[in-house]
Design a protein around this motif. Structure first.
Motif, PDB file in Angstrom:
ATOM      1  N   ARG A  54       0.827  -1.207   0.000  1.00  0.00           N
ATOM      2  CA  ARG A  54       0.000   0.000   0.000  1.00  0.00           C
ATOM      3  C   ARG A  54       0.862   1.258   0.000  1.00  0.00           C
ATOM      4  NH1 ARG A  54      -4.992   1.261   4.159  1.00  0.00           N
ATOM      5  NH2 ARG A  54      -5.432   3.306   3.334  1.00  0.00           N
ATOM      6  N   ARG A  55       1.974   1.233   0.760  1.00  0.00           N
ATOM      7  CA  ARG A  55       2.860   2.398   0.817  1.00  0.00           C
ATOM      8  C   ARG A  55       3.385   2.745  -0.574  1.00  0.00           C
ATOM      9  NH1 ARG A  55       6.671   0.829   4.631  1.00  0.00           N
ATOM     10  NH2 ARG A  55       7.968   0.041   2.967  1.00  0.00           N
ATOM     11  N   LEU A  56       3.731   1.742  -1.361  1.00  0.00           N
ATOM     12  CA  LEU A  56       4.232   1.981  -2.712  1.00  0.00           C
ATOM     13  C   LEU A  56       3.132   2.494  -3.638  1.00  0.00           C
ATOM     14  CD1 LEU A  56       6.405  -1.227  -3.098  1.00  0.00           C
ATOM     15  CD2 LEU A  56       7.226   1.121  -2.745  1.00  0.00           C
ATOM     16  N   ILE A  57       1.986   1.860  -3.567  1.00  0.00           N
ATOM     17  CA  ILE A  57       0.882   2.229  -4.451  1.00  0.00           C
ATOM     18  C   ILE A  57       0.353   3.622  -4.122  1.00  0.00           C
ATOM     19  CG2 ILE A  57      -1.508   1.675  -5.044  1.00  0.00           C
ATOM     20  CD1 ILE A  57      -0.710  -1.296  -4.690  1.00  0.00           C
ATOM     21  N   GLU A  58       0.219   3.917  -2.827  1.00  0.00           N
ATOM     22  CA  GLU A  58      -0.337   5.214  -2.452  1.00  0.00           C
ATOM     23  C   GLU A  58       0.578   6.371  -2.818  1.00  0.00           C
ATOM     24  OE1 GLU A  58      -1.664   5.037   1.625  1.00  0.00           O
ATOM     25  OE2 GLU A  58      -3.584   4.215   0.980  1.00  0.00           O
ATOM     26  N   ALA A  59       1.863   6.168  -2.755  1.00  0.00           N
ATOM     27  CA  ALA A  59       2.785   7.248  -3.140  1.00  0.00           C
ATOM     28  C   ALA A  59       2.594   7.599  -4.616  1.00  0.00           C
ATOM     29  CB  ALA A  59       4.228   6.835  -2.855  1.00  0.00           C
ATOM     30  N   GLU A  60       2.518   6.590  -5.462  1.00  0.00           N
ATOM     31  CA  GLU A  60       2.316   6.831  -6.896  1.00  0.00           C
ATOM     32  C   GLU A  60       0.936   7.431  -7.154  1.00  0.00           C
ATOM     33  OE1 GLU A  60       2.918   6.945 -11.057  1.00  0.00           O
ATOM     34  OE2 GLU A  60       4.208   7.043  -9.304  1.00  0.00           O
ATOM     35  N   THR A  61      -0.067   6.948  -6.447  1.00  0.00           N
ATOM     36  CA  THR A  61      -1.429   7.467  -6.614  1.00  0.00           C
ATOM     37  C   THR A  61      -1.476   8.940  -6.214  1.00  0.00           C
ATOM     38  OG1 THR A  61      -2.314   5.273  -6.184  1.00  0.00           O
ATOM     39  CG2 THR A  61      -3.843   7.110  -5.995  1.00  0.00           C
ATOM     40  N   ALA A  62      -0.821   9.293  -5.120  1.00  0.00           N
ATOM     41  CA  ALA A  62      -0.789  10.692  -4.683  1.00  0.00           C
ATOM     42  C   ALA A  62      -0.071  11.563  -5.708  1.00  0.00           C
ATOM     43  CB  ALA A  62      -0.115  10.801  -3.317  1.00  0.00           C
ATOM     44  N   ARG A  63       1.001  11.045  -6.297  1.00  0.00           N
ATOM     45  CA  ARG A  63       1.719  11.791  -7.334  1.00  0.00           C
ATOM     46  C   ARG A  63       0.804  12.067  -8.519  1.00  0.00           C
ATOM     47  NH1 ARG A  63       3.907  11.454 -11.970  1.00  0.00           N
ATOM     48  NH2 ARG A  63       3.488   9.252 -12.313  1.00  0.00           N
ATOM     49  N   LEU A  64       0.054  11.047  -8.940  1.00  0.00           N
ATOM     50  CA  LEU A  64      -0.863  11.219 -10.069  1.00  0.00           C
ATOM     51  C   LEU A  64      -1.978  12.210  -9.740  1.00  0.00           C
ATOM     52  CD1 LEU A  64      -1.214   7.484 -11.189  1.00  0.00           C
ATOM     53  CD2 LEU A  64      -0.093   9.333 -12.465  1.00  0.00           C
ATOM     54  N   ALA A  65      -2.455  12.166  -8.516  1.00  0.00           N
ATOM     55  CA  ALA A  65      -3.578  13.014  -8.114  1.00  0.00           C
ATOM     56  C   ALA A  65      -3.171  14.467  -7.883  1.00  0.00           C
ATOM     57  CB  ALA A  65      -4.218  12.464  -6.833  1.00  0.00           C
ATOM     58  N   ALA A  66      -1.895  14.711  -7.601  1.00  0.00           N
ATOM     59  CA  ALA A  66      -1.439  16.039  -7.180  1.00  0.00           C
ATOM     60  C   ALA A  66      -1.875  17.161  -8.113  1.00  0.00           C
ATOM     61  CB  ALA A  66       0.079  16.044  -7.018  1.00  0.00           C
ATOM     62  N   GLY A  67      -1.756  16.971  -9.377  1.00  0.00           N
ATOM     63  CA  GLY A  67      -2.110  18.040 -10.303  1.00  0.00           C
ATOM     64  C   GLY A  67      -3.535  17.982 -10.803  1.00  0.00           C
ATOM     65  N   ARG A  68      -4.283  16.999 -10.384  1.00  0.00           N
ATOM     66  CA  ARG A  68      -5.635  16.805 -10.915  1.00  0.00           C
ATOM     67  C   ARG A  68      -6.751  17.146  -9.944  1.00  0.00           C
ATOM     68  NH1 ARG A  68      -4.410  10.921 -13.521  1.00  0.00           N
ATOM     69  NH2 ARG A  68      -3.193  11.665 -15.280  1.00  0.00           N
ATOM     70  N   MET A  69      -6.441  17.305  -8.679  1.00  0.00           N
ATOM     71  CA  MET A  69      -7.486  17.541  -7.692  1.00  0.00           C
ATOM     72  C   MET A  69      -7.958  18.993  -7.780  1.00  0.00           C
ATOM     73  SD  MET A  69      -7.585  16.364  -3.720  1.00  0.00           S
ATOM     74  CE  MET A  69      -7.043  14.729  -4.155  1.00  0.00           C
ATOM     75  N   THR A  70      -9.261  19.180  -7.722  1.00  0.00           N
ATOM     76  CA  THR A  70      -9.814  20.528  -7.822  1.00  0.00           C
ATOM     77  C   THR A  70      -9.538  21.323  -6.551  1.00  0.00           C
ATOM     78  OG1 THR A  70     -11.962  19.944  -6.876  1.00  0.00           O
ATOM     79  CG2 THR A  70     -11.703  19.640  -9.276  1.00  0.00           C
ATOM     80  N   ALA A  71      -9.524  22.629  -6.688  1.00  0.00           N
ATOM     81  CA  ALA A  71      -9.316  23.505  -5.536  1.00  0.00           C
ATOM     82  C   ALA A  71     -10.416  23.296  -4.502  1.00  0.00           C
ATOM     83  CB  ALA A  71      -9.270  24.962  -5.984  1.00  0.00           C
ATOM     84  N   ARG A  72     -11.628  23.075  -4.962  1.00  0.00           N
ATOM     85  CA  ARG A  72     -12.758  22.851  -4.049  1.00  0.00           C
ATOM     86  C   ARG A  72     -12.557  21.588  -3.220  1.00  0.00           C
ATOM     87  NH1 ARG A  72     -15.708  25.030  -0.681  1.00  0.00           N
ATOM     88  NH2 ARG A  72     -17.121  23.494   0.127  1.00  0.00           N
ATOM     89  N   ARG A  73     -12.107  20.508  -3.885  1.00  0.00           N
ATOM     90  CA  ARG A  73     -11.882  19.245  -3.173  1.00  0.00           C
ATOM     91  C   ARG A  73     -10.750  19.399  -2.168  1.00  0.00           C
ATOM     92  NH1 ARG A  73     -13.705  13.788  -2.645  1.00  0.00           N
ATOM     93  NH2 ARG A  73     -15.203  14.538  -4.137  1.00  0.00           N
ATOM     94  N   LEU A  74      -9.684  20.109  -2.559  1.00  0.00           N
ATOM     95  CA  LEU A  74      -8.579  20.353  -1.627  1.00  0.00           C
ATOM     96  C   LEU A  74      -9.050  21.129  -0.401  1.00  0.00           C
ATOM     97  CD1 LEU A  74      -5.654  21.191  -4.074  1.00  0.00           C
ATOM     98  CD2 LEU A  74      -5.803  19.234  -2.506  1.00  0.00           C
ATOM     99  N   ALA A  75      -9.902  22.132  -0.626  1.00  0.00           N
ATOM    100  CA  ALA A  75     -10.431  22.912   0.496  1.00  0.00           C
ATOM    101  C   ALA A  75     -11.289  22.026   1.408  1.00  0.00           C
ATOM    102  CB  ALA A  75     -11.254  24.095  -0.025  1.00  0.00           C
ATOM    103  N   ASP A  76     -12.090  21.140   0.823  1.00  0.00           N
ATOM    104  CA  ASP A  76     -12.913  20.220   1.615  1.00  0.00           C
ATOM    105  C   ASP A  76     -12.039  19.285   2.454  1.00  0.00           C
ATOM    106  OD1 ASP A  76     -15.189  21.353   0.518  1.00  0.00           O
ATOM    107  OD2 ASP A  76     -15.539  19.705  -0.899  1.00  0.00           O
ATOM    108  N   LEU A  77     -10.990  18.774   1.833  1.00  0.00           N
ATOM    109  CA  LEU A  77     -10.077  17.883   2.553  1.00  0.00           C
ATOM    110  C   LEU A  77      -9.379  18.619   3.696  1.00  0.00           C
ATOM    111  CD1 LEU A  77      -8.422  15.926  -0.396  1.00  0.00           C
ATOM    112  CD2 LEU A  77     -10.082  15.055   1.257  1.00  0.00           C
ATOM    113  N   ARG A  78      -8.898  19.808   3.400  1.00  0.00           N
ATOM    114  CA  ARG A  78      -8.218  20.599   4.434  1.00  0.00           C
ATOM    115  C   ARG A  78      -9.154  20.873   5.610  1.00  0.00           C
ATOM    116  NH1 ARG A  78      -3.722  23.323   3.960  1.00  0.00           N
ATOM    117  NH2 ARG A  78      -3.894  23.499   1.707  1.00  0.00           N
TER     118      ARG A  78
END
Length: 152
Positions: free
Chosen positions: A92-116
Motif C-alpha cells: 500500500r505504501r508503494l501504491i499510495e505514493a504513486e497514486t498521490a503523485r498522479l492526483a497532485a495536479g488533478r485535484m480541484t481547488a474545491r476538493r482540496l479545500a474540503d479535505l483541508r
C-alpha cells in the motif's frame, strides 16, 4: 421454506447476490464473522432474509476474492496474520505514493479545500469520534484515488 418480501421478489438474482455480498463483506470487516468462522449459506440466508441462491453466489465471489477459504465443502472466513498485514502495508505504501503523485495536479481547488477543512476539524482529539476518524480517512484516500485517474 424461505419467504421473501414483495420488494425482494422483484429484484433480479444478480442484485440480490450483490446485496448479499455487500452485507457479508461488511460482517467480515466488522468482526461479526471473525477469521476462522465456518460460514453456512443456510444460516446467512436466514439472517439476511434472502434465499440461499444469491447467498451462495455471494459466498463464491467472496471466496474468489480471498475473504473466504474453501476446504472441500466447508467455507471459513480467511484469517489475516500479522505478516499479511505487514505485506499489505508495504504494498500500500508503494501504491499510495504513486497514486498521490498522479492526483497532485488533478485535484480541484474545491476538493482540496474540503479535505483541508475535514482534516483541520480533527485537530482536537477530544472532538474526534471513531466514526468521524474513519469518515475523514475515507474522504482523504478516496479523493486521492479518484483524482489519480486510475480506475483501479
Amino acid at each position: 421454506m424461505q419467504i421473501t418480501s414483495p420488494a425482494q421478489q422483484t429484484l433480479p438474482e444478480e442484485s440480490l447476490a450483490a446485496r448479499a455480498m455487500q452485507e457479508i463483506r461488511r460482517m467480515i470487516f466488522a468482526g461479526e464473522l471473525p477469521g476462522g468462522t465456518v460460514v453456512q449459506d443456510r444460516k446467512l440466508a436466514e439472517q439476511l432474509g434472502l434465499s440461499r441462491t444469491p447467498v451462495r453466489e455471494a459466498l463464491g465471489r467472496l471466496a474468489g476474492e480471498g475473504y473466504l477459504r474453501r476446504d472441500k465443502r466447508i467455507l471459513t472466513v480467511q484469517s489475516v496474520s500479522f505478516e499479511d498485514v505487514m505485506e499489505i502495508l508495504a504494498t500500500r505504501r508503494l501504491i499510495e505514493a504513486e497514486t498521490a503523485r498522479l492526483a497532485a495536479g488533478r485535484m480541484t481547488a474545491r476538493r482540496l479545500a474540503d479535505l483541508r477543512a475535514a482534516i483541520e476539524g480533527m485537530v482536537d482529539p477530544r472532538e474526534v469520534s471513531h466514526d468521524r476518524h474513519w469518515t475523514v480517512d475515507d474522504l482523504v484516500h478516496l479523493s486521492i484515488a479518484e483524482a489519480s485517474g486510475n480506475r483501479m
